[in-house]
Design an enzyme around this catalytic site. Structure first.
Site, PDB file in Angstrom:
ATOM      1  N   HIS A  86       0.350  -0.944   0.311  1.00 33.04           N
ATOM      2  CA  HIS A  86       0.208  -0.148   0.222  1.00 33.04           C
ATOM      3  C   HIS A  86       0.541   0.622  -0.053  1.00 33.04           C
ATOM      4  O   HIS A  86       2.477   1.930   0.210  1.00 33.04           O
ATOM      5  CB  HIS A  86      -0.809  -0.202   1.294  1.00 33.04           C
ATOM      6  CG  HIS A  86      -1.808  -0.979   1.341  1.00 33.04           C
ATOM      7  ND1 HIS A  86      -2.693  -1.056   1.891  1.00 33.04           N
ATOM      8  CD2 HIS A  86      -1.980  -2.086   0.296  1.00 33.04           C
ATOM      9  CE1 HIS A  86      -3.926  -2.216   1.351  1.00 33.04           C
ATOM     10  NE2 HIS A  86      -2.959  -2.949   0.753  1.00 33.04           N
ATOM     11  N   GLU A  88       0.832   3.826   1.714  1.00 34.81           N
ATOM     12  CA  GLU A  88       1.249   5.038   3.075  1.00 34.81           C
ATOM     13  C   GLU A  88       2.413   3.413   3.461  1.00 34.81           C
ATOM     14  O   GLU A  88       3.142   4.189   4.329  1.00 34.81           O
ATOM     15  CB  GLU A  88       0.117   4.098   4.299  1.00 34.81           C
ATOM     16  CG  GLU A  88      -1.593   5.494   3.805  1.00 34.81           C
ATOM     17  CD  GLU A  88      -1.735   3.778   2.817  1.00 34.81           C
ATOM     18  OE1 GLU A  88      -3.782   4.651   2.830  1.00 34.81           O
ATOM     19  OE2 GLU A  88      -1.863   3.296   1.809  1.00 34.81           O
ATOM     20  N   CYS A 114      -6.225   2.240   4.312  1.00 37.84           N
ATOM     21  CA  CYS A 114      -7.149   0.808   5.404  1.00 37.84           C
ATOM     22  C   CYS A 114      -7.141   0.678   6.873  1.00 37.84           C
ATOM     23  O   CYS A 114      -6.347   1.691   7.287  1.00 37.84           O
ATOM     24  CB  CYS A 114      -6.934  -0.249   4.294  1.00 37.84           C
ATOM     25  SG  CYS A 114      -5.291  -1.161   5.042  1.00 37.84           S
ATOM     26  N   CYS A 117      -3.304   0.152   7.344  1.00 39.68           N
ATOM     27  CA  CYS A 117      -2.025   1.224   7.720  1.00 39.68           C
ATOM     28  C   CYS A 117      -2.395   2.617   8.205  1.00 39.68           C
ATOM     29  O   CYS A 117      -1.381   2.896   8.554  1.00 39.68           O
ATOM     30  CB  CYS A 117      -2.105   1.701   5.982  1.00 39.68           C
ATOM     31  SG  CYS A 117      -1.593   0.151   4.467  1.00 39.68           S
TER      32      CYS A 117
END
Length: 186
Positions: A86, A88, A114, A117
């Protein structure tokens, strides 16, 4: 029309600028499902950036064999079947690789983070989370846990880019560049 104080307006323009930058970083993504970008900022300076996808060794996540990206899945779920990192996560890892602390930083993402994250951001000492884009939610029980985690940040806010006539680069720098400081491009 409601008027904002100059400092609030400047702060909003700065948030918009970093969200805009996260959207530009997302253009580096090689995920076939969604392009997500993140920038970590401390004291008005970008200290790390990240985008979602797989290693540059692959054209995209489908060619790398990602089951989630090949078979689909709802936003916020099925990540245990996804090989993409991801945005992040990549931004926090990029800061760590360069020995840059993320304590007391902010993160700007062009999609609501999410749960995992968000937990990583908290563990990394990031104190403020700003996002734009799709307004998705988890099922109610998980969303309750998610919202409890968001309350542990000093700020957790959705930022919408203003409809403005200013060029994107003008929006990016308004209120954040010290005229006496050298311009940092990365």
């Amino acid at each position: 029309m409601r008027h904002q104080s100059p400092s609030k307006a400047t702060e909003l323009r700065a948030h918009e600028g970093f969200i805009f930058l996260a959207e530009r970083v997302a253009e580096r993504s090689n995920c076939v499902r969604r392009s997500v970008g993140a920038v970590i900022v401390r004291a008005g300076q970008v200290i790390a950036e990240g985008w979602n996808g797989v290693s540059g060794d692959y054209l995209d996540c489908r060619t790398a064999g990602c089951p989630r990206c090949i078979n689909g899945g709802e936003t916020g779920s099925g990540y245990e079947n996804c090989i993409c990192i991801h945005a992040e996560q990549k931004a926090v890892a990029a800061a760590a690789q360069r020995g840059i602390a993320t304590e007391d930083a902010e993160i700007y993402v062009n999609l609501r983070p999410c749960l995992q994250c968000l937990a990583i951001c908290k563990a990394a000492g990031i104190r403020e989370v700003y996002f734009s884009g799709e307004g998705w939610e988890y099922p109610p029980e998980t969303e309750e846990i998610y919202r409890a985690l968001t309350r542990q940040f000093e700020a957790f806010r959705r930022i919408e880019l203003a409809d403005t006539q200013a060029a994107p680069t003008e929006r990016l720098i308004v209120g954040w560049i010290d005229p006496g400081a050298p311009l940092k491009t990365k």
